[in-house]
Scaffold this motif. Structure first.
Motif, PDB file in Angstrom:
ATOM      1  N   PRO A 297      79.400  41.411  -8.693  1.00 24.30           N
ATOM      2  CA  PRO A 297      77.927  41.297  -8.636  1.00 24.30           C
ATOM      3  C   PRO A 297      77.506  40.130  -7.742  1.00 24.30           C
ATOM      4  CG  PRO A 297      78.710  40.335 -10.679  1.00 24.30           C
ATOM      5  CD  PRO A 297      79.931  40.917  -9.986  1.00 24.30           C
TER       6      PRO A 297
ATOM      7  N   SER B  90      71.398  36.809 -18.866  1.00 21.44           N
ATOM      8  CA  SER B  90      70.353  37.587 -18.208  1.00 21.44           C
ATOM      9  C   SER B  90      70.440  39.077 -18.484  1.00 21.44           C
ATOM     10  CB  SER B  90      70.401  37.342 -16.694  1.00 21.44           C
ATOM     11  OG  SER B  90      71.604  37.861 -16.141  1.00 21.44           O
TER      12      SER B  90
ATOM     13  N   TYR C 112      76.671  46.920 -15.495  1.00 17.39           N
ATOM     14  CA  TYR C 112      77.514  46.643 -14.329  1.00 17.39           C
ATOM     15  C   TYR C 112      78.956  47.084 -14.578  1.00 17.39           C
ATOM     16  CZ  TYR C 112      80.818  43.578 -11.874  1.00 17.39           C
ATOM     17  OH  TYR C 112      81.911  43.088 -11.181  1.00 17.39           O
TER      18      TYR C 112
ATOM     19  N   TYR D 264      75.289  43.012 -17.918  1.00 16.08           N
ATOM     20  CA  TYR D 264      76.736  42.977 -17.705  1.00 16.08           C
ATOM     21  C   TYR D 264      77.398  44.288 -18.092  1.00 16.08           C
ATOM     22  CZ  TYR D 264      81.632  41.474 -18.242  1.00 16.08           C
ATOM     23  OH  TYR D 264      82.997  41.369 -18.161  1.00 16.08           O
TER      24      TYR D 264
ATOM     25  N   GLN E 257      75.367  39.578  -5.195  1.00 18.23           N
ATOM     26  CA  GLN E 257      73.980  39.208  -4.962  1.00 18.23           C
ATOM     27  C   GLN E 257      73.376  38.538  -6.190  1.00 18.23           C
ATOM     28  OE1 GLN E 257      72.367  39.485  -1.879  1.00 18.23           O
ATOM     29  NE2 GLN E 257      71.050  38.063  -3.011  1.00 18.23           N
ATOM     30  N   ARG E 258      73.690  39.081  -7.363  1.00 17.03           N
ATOM     31  CA  ARG E 258      73.162  38.492  -8.589  1.00 17.03           C
ATOM     32  C   ARG E 258      73.696  37.077  -8.782  1.00 17.03           C
ATOM     33  NH1 ARG E 258      69.243  37.419 -11.441  1.00 17.03           N
ATOM     34  NH2 ARG E 258      69.428  37.455 -13.699  1.00 17.03           N
TER      35      ARG E 258
ATOM     36  N   TYR F   6      74.324  34.227 -15.990  1.00 13.79           N
ATOM     37  CA  TYR F   6      74.614  35.635 -15.699  1.00 13.79           C
ATOM     38  C   TYR F   6      74.757  36.448 -16.985  1.00 13.79           C
ATOM     39  CZ  TYR F   6      77.022  39.845 -14.221  1.00 13.79           C
ATOM     40  OH  TYR F   6      77.370  41.153 -14.028  1.00 13.79           O
TER      41      TYR F   6
ATOM     42  N   ASN G 107      71.952  34.718  -6.354  1.00 11.64           N
ATOM     43  CA  ASN G 107      70.592  34.374  -6.782  1.00 11.64           C
ATOM     44  C   ASN G 107      70.603  33.359  -7.913  1.00 11.64           C
ATOM     45  OD1 ASN G 107      69.562  36.186  -4.913  1.00 11.64           O
ATOM     46  ND2 ASN G 107      69.320  37.852  -6.386  1.00 11.64           N
ATOM     47  N   LEU G 108      71.510  33.550  -8.851  1.00 10.51           N
ATOM     48  CA  LEU G 108      71.599  32.613  -9.974  1.00 10.51           C
ATOM     49  C   LEU G 108      72.076  31.237  -9.522  1.00 10.51           C
ATOM     50  CD1 LEU G 108      73.107  35.012 -12.657  1.00 10.51           C
ATOM     51  CD2 LEU G 108      70.822  34.003 -12.685  1.00 10.51           C
TER      52      LEU G 108
END
Length: 477
Positions: A126, A364, A370, A367, A128-129, A361, A132-133
Protein backbone atom coordinates in the motif's frame (compact mmCIF):
# COMPACT_ATOMS: atom_id res chain seq x y z
CA UNK A 1 -37.56 -44.22 -22.51
CA UNK A 2 -37.44 -40.42 -22.96
CA UNK A 3 -34.43 -38.68 -21.44
CA UNK A 4 -35.04 -36.48 -18.44
CA UNK A 5 -34.80 -32.70 -18.97
CA UNK A 6 -31.73 -31.10 -17.38
CA UNK A 7 -32.02 -29.93 -13.82
CA UNK A 8 -32.02 -26.18 -13.18
CA UNK A 9 -28.44 -26.12 -11.93
CA UNK A 10 -27.34 -28.12 -15.00
CA UNK A 11 -28.89 -25.48 -17.27
CA UNK A 12 -26.92 -22.76 -15.50
CA UNK A 13 -23.73 -24.81 -15.67
CA UNK A 14 -24.19 -25.30 -19.42
CA UNK A 15 -24.53 -21.55 -19.94
CA UNK A 16 -21.08 -21.06 -18.44
CA UNK A 17 -19.62 -24.13 -20.20
CA UNK A 18 -20.79 -22.81 -23.58
CA UNK A 19 -19.24 -19.41 -22.93
CA UNK A 20 -15.93 -21.07 -22.05
CA UNK A 21 -16.07 -23.39 -25.06
CA UNK A 22 -16.73 -20.52 -27.50
CA UNK A 23 -14.04 -18.31 -26.00
CA UNK A 24 -16.47 -15.72 -24.67
CA UNK A 25 -15.02 -16.48 -21.26
CA UNK A 26 -11.28 -17.12 -21.32
CA UNK A 27 -8.73 -18.36 -18.79
CA UNK A 28 -8.62 -16.12 -15.69
CA UNK A 29 -11.77 -14.23 -16.69
CA UNK A 30 -14.17 -13.58 -13.83
CA UNK A 31 -17.52 -15.25 -14.41
CA UNK A 32 -20.77 -13.51 -13.38
CA UNK A 33 -21.35 -13.28 -9.66
CA UNK A 34 -23.86 -15.61 -8.05
CA UNK A 35 -26.47 -12.88 -7.70
CA UNK A 36 -25.90 -11.58 -11.23
CA UNK A 37 -26.29 -15.07 -12.72
CA UNK A 38 -29.36 -15.62 -10.55
CA UNK A 39 -31.02 -12.60 -12.19
CA UNK A 40 -29.82 -13.47 -15.71
CA UNK A 41 -30.88 -17.14 -15.61
CA UNK A 42 -33.98 -16.41 -13.49
CA UNK A 43 -33.13 -19.05 -10.93
CA UNK A 44 -32.48 -18.96 -7.22
CA UNK A 45 -29.13 -18.07 -5.70
CA UNK A 46 -28.85 -21.60 -4.28
CA UNK A 47 -29.28 -23.04 -7.79
CA UNK A 48 -26.42 -20.90 -9.11
CA UNK A 49 -24.24 -21.92 -6.16
CA UNK A 50 -24.97 -25.58 -6.97
CA UNK A 51 -24.05 -24.98 -10.63
CA UNK A 52 -20.80 -23.22 -9.74
CA UNK A 53 -19.82 -25.96 -7.28
CA UNK A 54 -20.41 -28.49 -10.07
CA UNK A 55 -18.25 -26.48 -12.50
CA UNK A 56 -15.55 -26.19 -9.84
CA UNK A 57 -15.64 -29.94 -9.20
CA UNK A 58 -15.10 -30.73 -12.88
CA UNK A 59 -12.21 -28.27 -13.07
CA UNK A 60 -13.67 -25.56 -15.32
CA UNK A 61 -13.78 -22.74 -12.78
CA UNK A 62 -12.16 -21.92 -9.46
CA UNK A 63 -13.14 -19.83 -6.45
CA UNK A 64 -10.73 -17.14 -5.29
CA UNK A 65 -11.01 -15.84 -1.74
CA UNK A 66 -13.17 -12.71 -1.43
CA UNK A 67 -13.03 -12.24 -5.19
CA UNK A 68 -15.49 -14.58 -6.91
CA UNK A 69 -15.29 -17.37 -9.49
CA UNK A 70 -12.85 -17.43 -12.41
CA UNK A 71 -12.23 -19.58 -15.44
CA UNK A 72 -9.56 -22.06 -14.45
CA UNK A 73 -6.38 -22.56 -16.40
CA UNK A 74 -6.41 -25.74 -18.53
CA UNK A 75 -5.78 -28.67 -16.26
CA UNK A 76 -2.16 -29.67 -15.92
CA UNK A 77 -1.48 -33.12 -14.53
CA UNK A 78 -0.68 -32.39 -10.85
CA UNK A 79 2.72 -33.49 -9.65
CA UNK A 80 2.97 -35.46 -6.38
CA UNK A 81 3.95 -33.70 -3.17
CA UNK A 82 7.64 -33.59 -2.18
CA UNK A 83 8.71 -36.13 0.41
CA UNK A 84 9.49 -35.25 4.01
CA UNK A 85 12.85 -36.22 5.46
CA UNK A 86 13.74 -37.43 8.94
CA UNK A 87 16.80 -35.44 9.95
CA UNK A 88 19.15 -35.88 12.89
CA UNK A 89 20.14 -33.26 15.47
CA UNK A 90 23.19 -31.31 14.40
CA UNK A 91 24.54 -27.77 14.23
CA UNK A 92 24.29 -26.07 10.83
CA UNK A 93 27.28 -27.18 8.77
CA UNK A 94 29.62 -25.11 6.70
CA UNK A 95 28.34 -26.09 3.28
CA UNK A 96 24.96 -24.52 4.04
CA UNK A 97 26.60 -21.34 5.40
CA UNK A 98 28.86 -21.02 2.35
CA UNK A 99 25.95 -21.51 -0.01
CA UNK A 100 23.95 -18.97 1.98
CA UNK A 101 26.60 -16.33 1.35
CA UNK A 102 26.20 -16.89 -2.38
CA UNK A 103 22.40 -16.81 -2.01
CA UNK A 104 22.55 -13.45 -0.23
CA UNK A 105 24.75 -12.01 -2.96
CA UNK A 106 22.29 -13.24 -5.60
CA UNK A 107 19.43 -11.43 -3.83
CA UNK A 108 21.19 -8.10 -4.41
CA UNK A 109 21.44 -8.57 -8.16
CA UNK A 110 19.16 -6.48 -10.33
CA UNK A 111 19.85 -8.34 -13.57
CA UNK A 112 18.12 -11.64 -12.71
CA UNK A 113 14.57 -12.96 -12.63
CA UNK A 114 14.19 -13.01 -8.82
CA UNK A 115 12.56 -16.34 -8.07
CA UNK A 116 14.90 -16.69 -5.07
CA UNK A 117 13.29 -14.36 -2.52
CA UNK A 118 10.25 -14.75 -0.25
CA UNK A 119 8.64 -11.41 -0.99
CA UNK A 120 5.84 -9.93 -3.06
CA UNK A 121 6.02 -7.40 -5.85
CA UNK A 122 6.63 -3.88 -4.46
CA UNK A 123 3.57 -2.80 -6.46
CA UNK A 124 1.34 -4.90 -4.19
CA UNK A 125 2.25 -2.94 -1.04
CA UNK A 126 0.00 0.00 0.00
CA UNK A 127 2.69 2.46 -1.06
CA UNK A 128 0.52 5.50 -1.69
CA UNK A 129 -1.31 5.13 1.60
CA UNK A 130 1.96 4.76 3.52
CA UNK A 131 3.45 7.76 1.74
CA UNK A 132 0.42 9.90 2.65
CA UNK A 133 0.59 8.81 6.27
CA UNK A 134 4.30 9.53 6.36
CA UNK A 135 3.60 13.10 5.27
CA UNK A 136 0.99 13.37 8.01
CA UNK A 137 3.45 12.20 10.66
CA UNK A 138 6.15 14.56 9.37
CA UNK A 139 3.69 17.43 9.61
CA UNK A 140 2.40 16.49 13.07
CA UNK A 141 5.77 15.42 14.52
CA UNK A 142 8.39 17.66 12.86
CA UNK A 143 10.95 16.73 15.52
CA UNK A 144 10.42 12.98 15.19
CA UNK A 145 14.05 12.45 14.16
CA UNK A 146 15.09 13.60 17.61
CA UNK A 147 12.60 11.34 19.39
CA UNK A 148 13.12 7.75 20.48
CA UNK A 149 10.42 5.27 21.39
CA UNK A 150 11.94 2.98 23.99
CA UNK A 151 11.03 -0.72 24.22
CA UNK A 152 8.46 -2.18 24.34
CA UNK A 153 7.53 0.29 21.56
CA UNK A 154 4.87 2.77 20.48
CA UNK A 155 1.72 2.24 22.61
CA UNK A 156 -0.72 2.75 19.71
CA UNK A 157 1.14 0.32 17.45
CA UNK A 158 1.20 -2.25 20.25
CA UNK A 159 -2.56 -1.78 20.68
CA UNK A 160 -3.13 -2.34 16.96
CA UNK A 161 -0.96 -5.50 16.97
CA UNK A 162 -2.99 -6.79 19.93
CA UNK A 163 -6.19 -6.22 17.94
CA UNK A 164 -4.75 -8.21 15.03
CA UNK A 165 -3.88 -11.08 17.36
CA UNK A 166 -7.59 -11.42 18.15
CA UNK A 167 -8.21 -12.14 14.45
CA UNK A 168 -5.79 -15.07 14.83
CA UNK A 169 -7.84 -16.42 17.75
CA UNK A 170 -5.52 -15.10 20.45
CA UNK A 171 -6.89 -11.95 22.18
CA UNK A 172 -3.92 -10.09 23.62
CA UNK A 173 -3.18 -7.41 26.20
CA UNK A 174 -1.21 -4.60 24.46
CA UNK A 175 1.14 -4.67 27.46
CA UNK A 176 2.29 -8.11 26.28
CA UNK A 177 3.40 -6.82 22.85
CA UNK A 178 7.06 -5.85 22.24
CA UNK A 179 7.93 -4.04 19.00
CA UNK A 180 11.07 -5.41 17.33
CA UNK A 181 13.18 -4.92 14.21
CA UNK A 182 11.29 -7.55 12.19
CA UNK A 183 10.27 -11.14 12.90
CA UNK A 184 13.82 -12.51 13.00
CA UNK A 185 14.73 -9.92 15.62
CA UNK A 186 11.71 -11.04 17.66
CA UNK A 187 12.71 -14.71 17.36
CA UNK A 188 16.36 -14.07 18.20
CA UNK A 189 15.51 -11.93 21.22
CA UNK A 190 13.12 -14.63 22.44
CA UNK A 191 15.80 -17.31 22.10
CA UNK A 192 18.26 -15.17 24.06
CA UNK A 193 15.73 -14.82 26.87
CA UNK A 194 14.84 -18.52 27.01
CA UNK A 195 18.04 -20.38 26.15
CA UNK A 196 21.67 -20.63 27.18
CA UNK A 197 24.58 -21.51 24.84
CA UNK A 198 24.65 -25.26 24.29
CA UNK A 199 20.88 -25.71 24.69
CA UNK A 200 18.92 -27.65 22.08
CA UNK A 201 16.09 -26.08 20.09
CA UNK A 202 13.39 -27.99 18.22
CA UNK A 203 12.85 -26.76 14.64
CA UNK A 204 11.07 -28.01 11.55
CA UNK A 205 12.76 -29.61 8.59
CA UNK A 206 12.82 -27.87 6.19
CA UNK A 207 12.82 -24.43 7.79
CA UNK A 208 13.87 -20.86 7.03
CA UNK A 209 17.64 -20.63 6.59
CA UNK A 210 17.87 -17.36 8.53
CA UNK A 211 16.56 -19.14 11.61
CA UNK A 212 19.23 -21.84 11.34
CA UNK A 213 21.96 -19.22 11.00
CA UNK A 214 20.57 -17.29 13.97
CA UNK A 215 20.55 -20.42 16.12
CA UNK A 216 24.13 -21.19 15.14
CA UNK A 217 25.18 -17.62 15.98
CA UNK A 218 23.62 -18.00 19.46
CA UNK A 219 25.68 -21.19 19.96
CA UNK A 220 22.61 -23.37 20.25
CA UNK A 221 22.02 -26.86 18.86
CA UNK A 222 19.02 -28.00 16.87
CA UNK A 223 16.96 -31.12 16.60
CA UNK A 224 14.64 -31.36 13.61
CA UNK A 225 11.10 -32.63 13.24
CA UNK A 226 9.71 -33.19 9.72
CA UNK A 227 7.30 -30.71 8.20
CA UNK A 228 5.23 -32.89 5.89
CA UNK A 229 4.24 -31.16 2.63
CA UNK A 230 0.46 -30.90 2.57
CA UNK A 231 -0.11 -31.56 6.27
CA UNK A 232 2.62 -29.78 8.25
CA UNK A 233 3.91 -30.83 11.66
CA UNK A 234 2.84 -34.19 13.10
CA UNK A 235 2.37 -34.10 16.90
CA UNK A 236 3.60 -37.68 17.19
CA UNK A 237 6.89 -36.67 15.55
CA UNK A 238 7.26 -33.98 18.21
CA UNK A 239 6.65 -36.52 20.98
CA UNK A 240 9.22 -38.89 19.48
CA UNK A 241 11.87 -36.16 19.46
CA UNK A 242 11.05 -35.20 23.05
CA UNK A 243 11.53 -38.80 24.20
CA UNK A 244 15.03 -38.86 22.71
CA UNK A 245 16.31 -35.32 23.29
CA UNK A 246 16.22 -32.72 26.05
CA UNK A 247 14.74 -29.59 24.49
CA UNK A 248 14.93 -26.05 25.88
CA UNK A 249 12.63 -24.37 23.34
CA UNK A 250 10.85 -24.90 20.02
CA UNK A 251 10.76 -22.51 17.06
CA UNK A 252 7.92 -23.48 14.73
CA UNK A 253 6.19 -22.02 11.68
CA UNK A 254 2.83 -23.84 11.56
CA UNK A 255 1.14 -21.30 9.26
CA UNK A 256 2.66 -21.65 5.77
CA UNK A 257 6.11 -22.92 6.60
CA UNK A 258 8.95 -21.36 4.65
CA UNK A 259 9.92 -23.12 2.38
CA UNK A 260 7.26 -25.88 2.24
CA UNK A 261 4.20 -23.58 2.32
CA UNK A 262 2.25 -26.02 4.48
CA UNK A 263 -0.47 -25.28 7.01
CA UNK A 264 -0.56 -27.33 10.20
CA UNK A 265 -4.15 -28.00 11.26
CA UNK A 266 -5.68 -26.45 14.38
CA UNK A 267 -6.06 -29.91 15.87
CA UNK A 268 -2.35 -30.59 15.43
CA UNK A 269 -1.43 -27.14 16.77
CA UNK A 270 -3.51 -27.74 19.87
CA UNK A 271 -1.83 -31.09 20.46
CA UNK A 272 1.69 -29.75 19.84
CA UNK A 273 1.13 -26.82 22.21
CA UNK A 274 -0.22 -29.12 24.92
CA UNK A 275 2.68 -31.56 24.46
CA UNK A 276 5.46 -28.98 24.62
CA UNK A 277 4.05 -26.60 27.22
CA UNK A 278 2.98 -29.57 29.33
CA UNK A 279 6.71 -30.25 29.71
CA UNK A 280 7.43 -26.53 30.37
CA UNK A 281 9.05 -26.07 26.95
CA UNK A 282 8.43 -22.57 25.52
CA UNK A 283 7.31 -22.29 21.90
CA UNK A 284 8.42 -19.42 19.67
CA UNK A 285 5.91 -19.20 16.85
CA UNK A 286 6.98 -17.56 13.59
CA UNK A 287 3.61 -16.38 12.25
CA UNK A 288 4.93 -13.95 9.65
CA UNK A 289 2.82 -15.51 6.84
CA UNK A 290 -0.40 -16.03 8.80
CA UNK A 291 -2.24 -13.12 7.11
CA UNK A 292 -1.37 -14.45 3.64
CA UNK A 293 -3.73 -17.43 3.63
CA UNK A 294 -5.37 -18.45 0.35
CA UNK A 295 -8.49 -19.77 2.06
CA UNK A 296 -11.39 -17.79 3.45
CA UNK A 297 -10.36 -17.88 7.13
CA UNK A 298 -7.15 -16.70 8.77
CA UNK A 299 -5.46 -19.69 10.43
CA UNK A 300 -5.12 -19.66 14.19
CA UNK A 301 -2.01 -18.65 16.06
CA UNK A 302 -0.55 -21.29 18.36
CA UNK A 303 -1.24 -18.82 21.18
CA UNK A 304 -4.94 -19.56 20.66
CA UNK A 305 -4.30 -22.96 22.27
CA UNK A 306 -1.87 -21.82 24.97
CA UNK A 307 -3.09 -22.03 28.56
CA UNK A 308 0.33 -21.65 30.18
CA UNK A 309 1.68 -18.41 28.70
CA UNK A 310 4.64 -20.28 27.18
CA UNK A 311 3.91 -19.48 23.51
CA UNK A 312 5.64 -16.40 22.10
CA UNK A 313 4.05 -15.33 18.81
CA UNK A 314 6.31 -13.39 16.44
CA UNK A 315 5.23 -11.46 13.37
CA UNK A 316 6.17 -8.62 11.06
CA UNK A 317 4.89 -6.21 8.40
CA UNK A 318 7.64 -7.30 5.99
CA UNK A 319 5.55 -9.75 3.97
CA UNK A 320 2.27 -7.83 4.04
CA UNK A 321 2.70 -4.05 4.27
CA UNK A 322 6.28 -2.81 4.00
CA UNK A 323 9.33 -4.98 3.34
CA UNK A 324 11.74 -2.13 4.03
CA UNK A 325 10.23 -0.89 7.31
CA UNK A 326 11.80 -3.72 9.34
CA UNK A 327 9.17 -3.59 12.07
CA UNK A 328 7.93 -6.72 13.84
CA UNK A 329 6.75 -7.87 17.25
CA UNK A 330 6.91 -10.56 19.89
CA UNK A 331 3.74 -11.27 21.87
CA UNK A 332 4.11 -13.02 25.22
CA UNK A 333 2.21 -12.75 28.51
CA UNK A 334 5.12 -14.35 30.37
CA UNK A 335 8.32 -13.12 28.71
CA UNK A 336 7.42 -9.63 27.43
CA UNK A 337 9.40 -7.78 30.09
CA UNK A 338 12.55 -9.84 29.47
CA UNK A 339 12.19 -9.48 25.67
CA UNK A 340 11.81 -5.68 25.97
CA UNK A 341 14.90 -5.57 28.16
CA UNK A 342 16.84 -7.71 25.67
CA UNK A 343 15.74 -5.40 22.84
CA UNK A 344 17.13 -2.39 24.71
CA UNK A 345 20.44 -4.12 25.42
CA UNK A 346 20.87 -5.34 21.81
CA UNK A 347 19.85 -2.29 19.75
CA UNK A 348 18.15 0.19 22.12
CA UNK A 349 14.98 0.76 20.08
CA UNK A 350 13.17 0.44 16.75
CA UNK A 351 12.89 3.33 14.24
CA UNK A 352 10.46 6.02 15.39
CA UNK A 353 8.98 7.13 12.06
CA UNK A 354 8.04 3.63 10.89
CA UNK A 355 6.29 2.84 14.17
CA UNK A 356 4.23 6.03 14.02
CA UNK A 357 3.26 5.49 10.38
CA UNK A 358 2.24 1.86 10.93
CA UNK A 359 0.17 2.74 13.99
CA UNK A 360 -1.79 5.22 11.87
CA UNK A 361 -2.08 2.77 9.00
CA UNK A 362 -3.67 0.05 11.12
CA UNK A 363 -5.92 2.54 12.95
CA UNK A 364 -7.17 4.12 9.72
CA UNK A 365 -8.93 0.92 8.62
CA UNK A 366 -8.85 -0.86 5.29
CA UNK A 367 -6.13 -3.37 6.13
CA UNK A 368 -8.41 -6.40 5.75
CA UNK A 369 -9.78 -5.08 2.46
CA UNK A 370 -6.23 -4.56 1.23
CA UNK A 371 -5.27 -8.08 2.37
CA UNK A 372 -8.13 -9.63 0.40
CA UNK A 373 -6.73 -8.13 -2.79
CA UNK A 374 -3.19 -9.29 -1.97
CA UNK A 375 -4.29 -12.84 -1.07
CA UNK A 376 -6.32 -13.16 -4.25
CA UNK A 377 -3.30 -12.11 -6.32
CA UNK A 378 -0.99 -14.51 -4.47
CA UNK A 379 -3.39 -17.45 -4.77
CA UNK A 380 -3.56 -16.88 -8.53
CA UNK A 381 0.23 -16.54 -8.71
CA UNK A 382 0.74 -19.81 -6.84
CA UNK A 383 -1.61 -21.65 -9.20
CA UNK A 384 0.13 -20.25 -12.29
CA UNK A 385 3.61 -20.99 -10.94
CA UNK A 386 2.79 -24.58 -9.94
CA UNK A 387 1.06 -25.23 -13.28
CA UNK A 388 4.13 -23.95 -15.13
CA UNK A 389 6.49 -26.11 -13.06
CA UNK A 390 4.32 -29.16 -13.77
CA UNK A 391 4.36 -28.27 -17.47
CA UNK A 392 8.05 -27.50 -17.97
CA UNK A 393 9.95 -29.53 -15.37
CA UNK A 394 10.88 -33.15 -16.15
CA UNK A 395 9.24 -36.34 -14.97
CA UNK A 396 10.12 -37.14 -11.38
CA UNK A 397 9.51 -33.58 -10.16
CA UNK A 398 7.37 -33.20 -7.03
CA UNK A 399 5.66 -29.91 -6.18
CA UNK A 400 4.24 -28.71 -2.87
CA UNK A 401 0.91 -26.93 -3.30
CA UNK A 402 1.04 -24.05 -0.80
CA UNK A 403 -2.04 -23.12 1.23
CA UNK A 404 -0.71 -19.59 1.69
CA UNK A 405 2.46 -17.55 1.79
CA UNK A 406 4.92 -16.64 -0.93
CA UNK A 407 6.96 -19.72 -1.86
CA UNK A 408 6.81 -23.08 -3.61
CA UNK A 409 8.89 -26.10 -2.50
CA UNK A 410 9.99 -28.41 -5.30
CA UNK A 411 11.68 -31.81 -5.19
CA UNK A 412 13.70 -32.47 -8.34
CA UNK A 413 14.68 -35.87 -9.80
CA UNK A 414 17.07 -37.63 -7.46
CA UNK A 415 20.26 -37.18 -9.52
CA UNK A 416 19.87 -33.39 -9.84
CA UNK A 417 22.18 -31.33 -7.62
CA UNK A 418 20.20 -28.20 -6.72
CA UNK A 419 23.35 -26.30 -5.69
CA UNK A 420 24.80 -26.85 -9.15
CA UNK A 421 21.43 -25.87 -10.64
CA UNK A 422 21.48 -22.70 -8.53
CA UNK A 423 24.82 -21.65 -10.01
CA UNK A 424 23.88 -22.62 -13.55
CA UNK A 425 20.58 -20.76 -13.29
CA UNK A 426 22.40 -17.64 -12.03
CA UNK A 427 24.57 -17.77 -15.13
CA UNK A 428 21.31 -17.63 -17.09
CA UNK A 429 20.15 -14.72 -14.90
CA UNK A 430 17.55 -16.69 -12.97
CA UNK A 431 17.53 -16.74 -9.17
CA UNK A 432 16.38 -19.75 -7.11
CA UNK A 433 17.11 -20.94 -3.56
CA UNK A 434 18.82 -24.37 -3.24
CA UNK A 435 17.38 -26.81 -0.72
CA UNK A 436 20.59 -27.31 1.27
CA UNK A 437 20.21 -23.95 3.05
CA UNK A 438 16.88 -25.01 4.59
CA UNK A 439 18.34 -27.86 6.64
CA UNK A 440 20.62 -27.93 9.69
CA UNK A 441 22.68 -30.65 8.06
CA UNK A 442 22.62 -29.38 4.47
CA UNK A 443 19.98 -31.89 3.44
CA UNK A 444 17.53 -31.50 0.53
CA UNK A 445 20.30 -31.71 -2.05
CA UNK A 446 17.78 -32.12 -4.90
CA UNK A 447 15.20 -29.58 -3.69
CA UNK A 448 14.68 -25.90 -4.53
CA UNK A 449 12.49 -23.11 -3.19
CA UNK A 450 10.94 -20.74 -5.69
CA UNK A 451 9.08 -17.49 -5.03
CA UNK A 452 5.49 -17.13 -6.24
CA UNK A 453 5.11 -13.58 -4.90
CA UNK A 454 5.82 -11.88 -8.21
CA UNK A 455 2.97 -11.29 -10.70
CA UNK A 456 2.79 -13.78 -13.55
CA UNK A 457 4.34 -12.54 -16.79
CA UNK A 458 5.89 -13.88 -20.00
CA UNK A 459 9.31 -13.21 -18.43
CA UNK A 460 8.46 -15.43 -15.47
CA UNK A 461 7.15 -18.19 -17.73
CA UNK A 462 10.27 -18.10 -19.90
CA UNK A 463 12.44 -18.33 -16.77
CA UNK A 464 10.56 -21.39 -15.52
CA UNK A 465 10.74 -22.96 -18.96
CA UNK A 466 14.51 -22.34 -19.03
CA UNK A 467 14.86 -23.87 -15.56
CA UNK A 468 12.98 -26.92 -16.80
CA UNK A 469 15.45 -27.34 -19.65
CA UNK A 470 18.43 -27.00 -17.30
CA UNK A 471 16.95 -29.58 -14.92
CA UNK A 472 16.13 -31.98 -17.76
CA UNK A 473 19.72 -31.76 -19.01
CA UNK A 474 21.09 -32.48 -15.51
CA UNK A 475 18.63 -35.33 -14.93
CA UNK A 476 19.64 -37.06 -18.15
CA UNK A 477 23.34 -37.15 -17.29
Amino acid sequence: MASQPPLLYERVARLVENQIATGTLRTNDRIPSVRSMSRTARVSVSTVVQAYVHLENIGLIEARPQSGFYVRRPNVQPAPQPRAKLSRSRKPVSVAAEMLDTCREAMTRKDIVPLNGAFTSPALYPNQRLNNLTREVLRDRPYHAGEIIMPPGDPELRRQVAKRMAVAGAPTDPEHVVITGGAMDAITLSLRVICQPGDTVLVESPTYFGLLQGIEHLQLKVVEVPNHPGTGINPEDVRNVMRATRISAAVLMPNFNNPAGTLTSDEAKREIVATLTGSDIPIIEDDIYGDLHYGSVRPSSMRAFDESGLVISCGSVSKTIALGYRIGWAVSPQFHTEIARAKFYSSVACPTLQQLVLARYYASGGYDRYLRRVRSALALNAQQFTDAVAKYFPSGTRIARPAGGLVIWIELPGNVDASELFRTALASRIGIAPGVVFSAKADYRNYIRMSCGLPWSPTIERAIEKLGKLISAMASQ
